[in-house]
Design a protein around this motif. Structure first.
Motif, PDB file in Angstrom:
ATOM      1  N   THR A 129      38.528  -9.978  -8.853  1.00 55.56           N
ATOM      2  CA  THR A 129      37.378 -10.727  -8.350  1.00 55.56           C
ATOM      3  C   THR A 129      36.206 -10.622  -9.326  1.00 55.56           C
ATOM      4  OG1 THR A 129      38.057 -10.120  -6.133  1.00 55.56           O
ATOM      5  CG2 THR A 129      35.845 -11.008  -6.360  1.00 55.56           C
ATOM      6  N   MET A 130      35.946  -9.399  -9.806  1.00 54.83           N
ATOM      7  CA  MET A 130      34.828  -9.182 -10.753  1.00 54.83           C
ATOM      8  C   MET A 130      35.052  -9.978 -12.039  1.00 54.83           C
ATOM      9  SD  MET A 130      32.262  -7.402  -9.800  1.00 54.83           S
ATOM     10  CE  MET A 130      31.431  -7.180 -11.348  1.00 54.83           C
ATOM     11  N   VAL A 131      36.251  -9.815 -12.610  1.00 56.13           N
ATOM     12  CA  VAL A 131      36.562 -10.493 -13.875  1.00 56.13           C
ATOM     13  C   VAL A 131      36.453 -12.011 -13.680  1.00 56.13           C
ATOM     14  CG1 VAL A 131      38.378 -10.944 -15.558  1.00 56.13           C
ATOM     15  CG2 VAL A 131      38.047  -8.628 -14.715  1.00 56.13           C
ATOM     16  N   GLY A 132      37.037 -12.499 -12.569  1.00 56.44           N
ATOM     17  CA  GLY A 132      36.999 -13.936 -12.277  1.00 56.44           C
ATOM     18  C   GLY A 132      35.570 -14.431 -12.102  1.00 56.44           C
ATOM     19  N   GLY A 133      34.716 -13.572 -11.464  1.00 58.12           N
ATOM     20  CA  GLY A 133      33.312 -13.943 -11.256  1.00 58.12           C
ATOM     21  C   GLY A 133      32.598 -14.118 -12.586  1.00 58.12           C
ATOM     22  N   TYR A 134      32.787 -13.164 -13.471  1.00 57.03           N
ATOM     23  CA  TYR A 134      32.162 -13.281 -14.806  1.00 57.03           C
ATOM     24  C   TYR A 134      32.599 -14.574 -15.498  1.00 57.03           C
ATOM     25  CZ  TYR A 134      30.213  -8.534 -14.960  1.00 57.03           C
ATOM     26  OH  TYR A 134      29.470  -7.415 -14.742  1.00 57.03           O
ATOM     27  N   MET A 135      33.897 -14.852 -15.394  1.00 53.08           N
ATOM     28  CA  MET A 135      34.423 -16.064 -16.040  1.00 53.08           C
ATOM     29  C   MET A 135      33.808 -17.311 -15.419  1.00 53.08           C
ATOM     30  SD  MET A 135      36.423 -15.671 -18.543  1.00 53.08           S
ATOM     31  CE  MET A 135      37.617 -14.638 -19.359  1.00 53.08           C
ATOM     32  N   LYS A 136      33.725 -17.301 -14.073  1.00 49.63           N
ATOM     33  CA  LYS A 136      33.219 -18.471 -13.356  1.00 49.63           C
ATOM     34  C   LYS A 136      31.793 -18.797 -13.781  1.00 49.63           C
ATOM     35  CE  LYS A 136      32.353 -20.129  -8.695  1.00 49.63           C
ATOM     36  NZ  LYS A 136      32.107 -19.658  -7.341  1.00 49.63           N
ATOM     37  N   PHE A 137      30.998 -17.740 -14.037  1.00 45.98           N
ATOM     38  CA  PHE A 137      29.606 -17.999 -14.380  1.00 45.98           C
ATOM     39  C   PHE A 137      29.361 -17.919 -15.893  1.00 45.98           C
ATOM     40  CE2 PHE A 137      29.678 -16.809  -9.928  1.00 45.98           C
ATOM     41  CZ  PHE A 137      29.042 -17.923  -9.396  1.00 45.98           C
ATOM     42  N   GLY A 138      30.428 -18.086 -16.663  1.00 43.81           N
ATOM     43  CA  GLY A 138      30.303 -18.231 -18.116  1.00 43.81           C
ATOM     44  C   GLY A 138      30.036 -16.948 -18.884  1.00 43.81           C
ATOM     45  N   MET A 139      30.152 -15.767 -18.216  1.00 43.77           N
ATOM     46  CA  MET A 139      29.901 -14.503 -18.929  1.00 43.77           C
ATOM     47  C   MET A 139      31.222 -13.986 -19.484  1.00 43.77           C
ATOM     48  SD  MET A 139      27.466 -12.835 -16.061  1.00 43.77           S
ATOM     49  CE  MET A 139      26.548 -13.860 -14.981  1.00 43.77           C
ATOM     50  N   VAL A 140      31.735 -14.695 -20.461  1.00 45.20           N
ATOM     51  CA  VAL A 140      33.088 -14.409 -20.957  1.00 45.20           C
ATOM     52  C   VAL A 140      33.164 -13.012 -21.578  1.00 45.20           C
ATOM     53  CG1 VAL A 140      34.933 -15.246 -22.437  1.00 45.20           C
ATOM     54  CG2 VAL A 140      33.374 -16.861 -21.388  1.00 45.20           C
ATOM     55  N   GLY A 141      32.106 -12.640 -22.342  1.00 47.78           N
ATOM     56  CA  GLY A 141      32.099 -11.333 -23.009  1.00 47.78           C
ATOM     57  C   GLY A 141      32.264 -10.207 -22.004  1.00 47.78           C
ATOM     58  N   LEU A 142      31.461 -10.256 -20.931  1.00 46.96           N
ATOM     59  CA  LEU A 142      31.522  -9.195 -19.913  1.00 46.96           C
ATOM     60  C   LEU A 142      32.876  -9.198 -19.215  1.00 46.96           C
ATOM     61  CD1 LEU A 142      27.957  -9.555 -18.399  1.00 46.96           C
ATOM     62  CD2 LEU A 142      28.863  -7.559 -19.593  1.00 46.96           C
ATOM     63  N   ALA A 143      33.410 -10.410 -18.982  1.00 43.74           N
ATOM     64  CA  ALA A 143      34.714 -10.515 -18.316  1.00 43.74           C
ATOM     65  C   ALA A 143      35.785  -9.830 -19.165  1.00 43.74           C
ATOM     66  CB  ALA A 143      35.076 -11.975 -18.092  1.00 43.74           C
ATOM     67  N   LEU A 144      35.769 -10.127 -20.467  1.00 42.37           N
ATOM     68  CA  LEU A 144      36.810  -9.567 -21.336  1.00 42.37           C
ATOM     69  C   LEU A 144      36.647  -8.050 -21.474  1.00 42.37           C
ATOM     70  CD1 LEU A 144      37.061 -12.307 -24.122  1.00 42.37           C
ATOM     71  CD2 LEU A 144      38.535 -11.971 -22.124  1.00 42.37           C
ATOM     72  N   GLU A 145      35.373  -7.608 -21.504  1.00 39.90           N
ATOM     73  CA  GLU A 145      35.106  -6.171 -21.595  1.00 39.90           C
ATOM     74  C   GLU A 145      35.695  -5.440 -20.387  1.00 39.90           C
ATOM     75  OE1 GLU A 145      30.920  -4.559 -21.601  1.00 39.90           O
ATOM     76  OE2 GLU A 145      31.012  -5.626 -23.525  1.00 39.90           O
ATOM     77  N   LEU A 146      35.398  -5.982 -19.198  1.00 38.10           N
ATOM     78  CA  LEU A 146      35.882  -5.352 -17.970  1.00 38.10           C
ATOM     79  C   LEU A 146      37.403  -5.411 -17.902  1.00 38.10           C
ATOM     80  CD1 LEU A 146      34.658  -4.039 -15.444  1.00 38.10           C
ATOM     81  CD2 LEU A 146      34.892  -6.223 -14.289  1.00 38.10           C
ATOM     82  N   PHE A 147      37.945  -6.530 -18.357  1.00 38.33           N
ATOM     83  CA  PHE A 147      39.398  -6.712 -18.344  1.00 38.33           C
ATOM     84  C   PHE A 147      40.069  -5.650 -19.231  1.00 38.33           C
ATOM     85  CE2 PHE A 147      43.168  -9.004 -20.173  1.00 38.33           C
ATOM     86  CZ  PHE A 147      43.935  -8.947 -19.025  1.00 38.33           C
ATOM     87  N   ASP A 148      39.431  -5.358 -20.376  1.00 37.05           N
ATOM     88  CA  ASP A 148      39.974  -4.323 -21.262  1.00 37.05           C
ATOM     89  C   ASP A 148      39.995  -2.953 -20.591  1.00 37.05           C
ATOM     90  OD1 ASP A 148      40.594  -5.914 -23.335  1.00 37.05           O
ATOM     91  OD2 ASP A 148      38.709  -5.643 -24.427  1.00 37.05           O
ATOM     92  N   GLU A 149      38.972  -2.711 -19.744  1.00 36.23           N
ATOM     93  CA  GLU A 149      38.891  -1.402 -19.073  1.00 36.23           C
ATOM     94  C   GLU A 149      39.829  -1.300 -17.877  1.00 36.23           C
ATOM     95  OE1 GLU A 149      34.871  -0.649 -17.836  1.00 36.23           O
ATOM     96  OE2 GLU A 149      34.112  -1.294 -19.793  1.00 36.23           O
ATOM     97  N   MET A 150      40.310  -2.447 -17.417  1.00 32.99           N
ATOM     98  CA  MET A 150      41.075  -2.475 -16.167  1.00 32.99           C
ATOM     99  C   MET A 150      42.379  -1.698 -16.310  1.00 32.99           C
ATOM    100  SD  MET A 150      41.956  -5.865 -14.035  1.00 32.99           S
ATOM    101  CE  MET A 150      42.971  -5.790 -12.573  1.00 32.99           C
TER     102      MET A 150
END
Ligand code: ZN
Ligand code: ZN
Length: 652
Positions: A216-237
Motif C-alpha cells: 500500500t505504501m509503495v503503491g501510494g508513493y507511485m500513485k502520487f508520483g514519488m517514484v524515488g521514495l517508492a523505489l527506496e521503500l521497495f528496496d528495504e521491503m
C-alpha cells in the motif's frame, strides 16, 4: 415479470436453504409467518453459495421485492441478520438494511459492525459516522465500538476523502497500538495522498507490518508520483510478493520511468520465490512499447510462450500493441491471427489502432469492416482508431461516414476525442472550413487537441490569418503551451518572412517563460536503449557520432539534399540554422544506428515529438544513400523510410 437467470439460481438456492431450515428465528418483526422457533444451525457450503449470489440489475421496485424475499428467507433459514446487508449494498437500497437493523429486537456487536461496514461501502458513507457516534453513545462493552468498528469507520472516511478526526478517536479509545487499525489508518492516509502522515504511522509500527501494508505504501508513493521514495521503500521491503512487484513495475510505467520498469521486471525474474503475474507482463510489454524496445519485447514474448503462461486477451492485446509500437506489423499480425478463436474487442481495437499508427488506413478500415462482419460491436476506442486511420491516410469520405453514423449505427455518442479525429482528418485534407465549423458547433467545449489540429492544418495549407485566430483559443486552453503551438505559429510567420510576427511570438514566450517539452529520440541496439537530446554530447561515442553526421551530411548533399530551415524561425544565419538542424536528436540516433548496426539492418528510432520537415527529408535521403530501412515513430505515427520515400507519402 421475467428475471435474468441469476434470479432463478438465487431462488433455487433460497428454496434449498428454506427446505433445509424451515424454522423462523425469533429475533425480527420482519418475519413472514407467525410461528417462531429457535435459530437453526447454518449449513456452511450452502451459506457460501448464498453469499456469492448477486442482486441482478432491475428496477427499484423489483429490487425492493427481491430484498424482501431474501430477508424472509434469511429469517426462515435462521441466518443472522447481517447476512442481509451485502445484498442491500449491492442493490443500492441501504435504507432497507437500516430499517431491518432498527426493527431487530436483538442485535449483536457483529450486526452493528456489519451495518457500519455496509454504510462504508454504500453511496452514503457519511452515515457510518453517525452510526459510529450512536455506538459510542451506548458505550457499554458489548455494544461499543471494537477494532473492527474502527476499521469500518476508517474505510468510510477514506471514501469521504476526509479523516473526520477518526485518528484522534482511535487514540482516545486506546486502539492506536492495534496493528489491524493502524493498517487501516495508513491505507486511509495513502488514499488521501497524505503520504507523510502515512509514513509516520508506518515507520512507528512496532511490528514490521505485513506485505499488504508495504505494498500500500509503495503503491501510494507511485500513485502520487514519488517514484524515488517508492523505489527506496521497495528496496528495504523484506519479502515482496508478486503483487508488490507488479505495483512497482506498473508505477514506473505510469510515471514514465520505462527503463526502470524493465530493469525491475528483469530483477523480478531473478527472484526464485515470485513469478511475474499477468499484470506485470502487460506493464513490462507496455514499457517496451513506449521505448520502442523491440528486442526486449520479443524476449518477453518468448518468455510467455516458454513458461506456458496462458495468453489471455489482455496479454495478447499488450503483445499486439508492443509489436505495433515497436514498428513490427508482421509480428503484431502473427499474434492477432494466433488468437483467432478468442479474439475479443480489445485485440481487434489494438490491431486497428496499430495499423492506423503505421498509416495503413485502408487496411485498418478493411479490418474494421471485417470485424463488423463477424458480429463484433465496436466501442468508442475502436472508433477513435478507425477515425485516426482515415485521418492518417486521407480517407475523407469514409471518415465522414463513420463519424456521422456512429451514433445511429452503434449507439456511440461522439466524445471530444472523436471530434478531435474528424477535425484533424478534415483539416489535413484541406477542408478547413468544414473542420472549423465542426469545432465551433460541437456540443462540448473543444479541447486543446482540437485547436492544435486546426493550427497544424493551417500550417499544412498555409493559412496564416486563420492560424492567428485559432492561436487565441490555444492560449485560452493551454497558456503554458506544452504542445509547442507558439513555435508552430512562429515558423509559419518565418516561412512567410514576417519577422515582426516571429519577434512577437518569441517575446510572449520569453515573458511567459514558456518551457517547451525537450525533444528526445531513442534507439535500441543489442537490447540496450540509447537516448539522445538535440546537440547531445554525453554519449560515450559522441565523437564518432558527430564524425558520422559530417560524413552523412556530405553524402546527402551530393545527392541533392539541402536542409530545409523553415521551421527554425529565430534569426540565425543560414549556416547556424543548418547546424541546429543537424543536431536534432533523431539524426543523432540514426547516425549512432548506422555506426553500431550491421549493413542492411533496419534502424528503429522513437521520437517523443513530431519529426520535423528537415529530419523527414534527411531520413528519406539516408534510406536511399545507405540502402537502409529507417523506421521513426514520432508522437503521432510511424514513418517507414525506404529507398528514398516514406510510408506516410509526406502526408502527416
Ligand atoms: Zn528535426
Ligand atoms: Zn513520413
Amino acid at each position: 415479470m421475467h428475471f435474468p437467470c441469476k434470479v432463478s439460481l438465487r431462488t433455487r438456492a433460497l428454496k434449498l436453504i428454506a427446505n433445509q431450515h424451515p424454522e423462523r428465528p425469533p429475533f425480527s418483526r420482519f418475519s413472514t409467518g407467525s410461528t417462531t422457533k429457535l435459530v437453526s444451525p447454518v449449513n456452511r457450503p450452502l451459506l457460501d453459495r448464498f453469499s456469492t449470489l448477486k442482486v441482478p440489475p432491475c428496477s427499484g421496485f423489483a429490487k425492493a421485492v427481491q430484498l424482501k424475499q431474501i430477508h424472509a428467507q434469511i429469517i426462515t433459514s435462521g441466518l443472522p441478520l447481517h447476512k442481509l446487508f451485502p445484498f442491500c449494498v449491492e442493490s443500492g437500497n441501504i435504507d432497507y438494511a437500516r430499517i431491518a437493523f432498527d426493527r431487530a429486537r436483538v442485535l449483536c456487536k457483529f450486526d452493528r459492525n456489519a451495518m457500519l461496514q455496509a454504510y462504508s461501502k454504500s453511496a452514503v458513507p457519511e452515515r457510518a459516522l453517525l452510526l459510529f457516534r450512536e455506538m459510542l453513545a451506548v458505550g457499554d462493552h458489548d455494544s461499543g465500538p471494537d477494532k473492527y468498528s474502527f476499521t469500518f469507520l476508517i474505510a468510510a472516511c477514506s471514501r469521504l476523502d476526509r479523516s473526520c478526526n477518526c485518528h484522534s478517536m482511535v487514540v482516545k479509545k486506546g486502539f492506536e497500538r492495534d496493528t489491524f487499525v493502524k493498517n487501516s489508518l495508513v491505507s486511509m492516509y495513502v488514499s488521501f495522498g497524505a503520504m507523510e502522515d502515512a509514513r509516520k504511522l508506518f515507520d512507528g509500527m512496532t511490528e514490521p507490518g505485513d506485505v499488504v501494508l508495504w505494498t500500500t505504501m509503495v503503491g501510494g508513493y507511485m500513485k502520487f508520483g514519488m517514484v524515488g521514495l517508492a523505489l527506496e521503500l521497495f528496496d528495504e521491503m523484506p519479502d515482496p510478493n508478486d503483487v508488490t512487484w507488479g505495483v512497482v513495475i506498473a508505477g514506473c510505467v505510469k510515471n514514465g520511468r520505462y527503463k526502470d520498469a524493465l530493469s525491475i521486471f528483469y530483477d523480478m525474474l531473478q527472484c526464485t520465490n515470485v513469478k511475474p503475474n499477468e499484470a506485470s507482463l502487460v506493464c513490462a510489454l507496455s514499457a517496451c512499447a513506449h521505448l520502442g524496445a523491440l528486442d526486449q519485447g520479443k524476449w518477453i514474448h518468448v518468455y510467455v510462450d516458454k513458461r506456458g503462461v496462458i495468453c489471455s486477451s489482455n496479454l495478447a492485446t499488450a503483445l499486439i500493441d508492443m509489436y505495433m509500437k515497436c514498428g513490427s506489423i508482421t509480428h503484431a499480425r502473427r499474434v492477432f491471427n494466433s488468437v483467432s478463436s478468442r479474439k475479443d474487442l480489445l485485440s481487434w481495437t489494438s490491431m486497428i489502432t496499430g495499423l492506423a499508427l503505421h498509416g495503413l488506413g485502408r487496411e485498418a478500415v478493411d479490418l474494421f469492416l471485417h470485424m463488423l462482419d463477424v458480429g463484433m460491436k465496436p466501442d468508442h476506442i475502436t472508433l477513435i482508431g478507425v477515425l485516426n486511420a482515415c485521418s492518417h491516410s486521407g480517407l475523407v469520405d469514409q471518415g465522414r461516414q463513420f463519424f456521422h453514423g456512429m451514433q445511429q449505427l452503434w449507439g456511440i455518442v461522439p466524445t471530444v476525442e472523436h471530434y478531435g479525429c474528424i477535425v484533424d482528418l478534415l483539416g489535413r485534407a484541406g477542408f478547413i472550413d468544414e473542420a472549423v465549423n465542426i469545432a465551433k458547433c460541437m456540443p462540448v467545449e473543444p479541447d486543446i487537441v482540437i485547436w492544435r489540429a486546426l493550427l497544424s492544418a493551417c500550417r499544412i495549407h498555409g493559412n496564416l490569418a486563420l492560424a492567428e485566430e485559432i492561436m487565441h483559443h490555444v492560449d485560452r486552453c493551454d497558456p503554458l503551451d506544452h504542445g509547442g503551438s507558439k513555435i508552430l505559429l512562429s515558423s509559419m510567420y518565418a516561412s512567410s518572412n514576417c519577422w515582426d510576427g516571429v519577434a512577437r511570438v518569441r517575446g510572449t514566450m520569453c515573458k511567459q517563460r514558456i518551457q517547451l517539452v525537450p525533444g528526445w529520440s531513442s534507439i535500441e541496439v543489442k537490447g540496450v536503449i540509447h537516448e539522445f537530446v538535440a546537440g547531445d554530447r554525453t554519449h560515450p561515442r559522441a565523437a564518432d557520432i558527430y564524425q558520422k553526421l559530417d560524413e552523412l551530411f556530405n553524402r546527402l548533399q551530393a545527392v541533392g539534399y539541402s536542409p530545409s530551415t523553415l521551421r527554425i524561425s529565430f534569426e540565425l544565419s543560414e549556416e547556424d540554422k543548418e547546424q541546429a538542424m543537424y543536431w536534432h536528436s533523431e539524426k543523432l540516433a540514426v547516425a549512432f544506428g548506422l555506426l553500431s548496426t550491421e549493413d542492411g539492418f533496419p534502424i528503429r528510432v522513437v521520437k517523443n515529438l513530431r519529426i520535423c520537415e528537415d529530419c523527414h527529408s534527411a531520413m528519406k535521403a539516408i534510406s536511399r544513400v545507405f540502402g537502409r530501412e529507417i523506421i521513426v515513430r514520432d508522437r503521432s505515427r510511424f514513418h517507414n523510410f525506404k529507398q528514398g520515400s516514406c510510408s506516410c507519402r509526406d502526408y502527416w
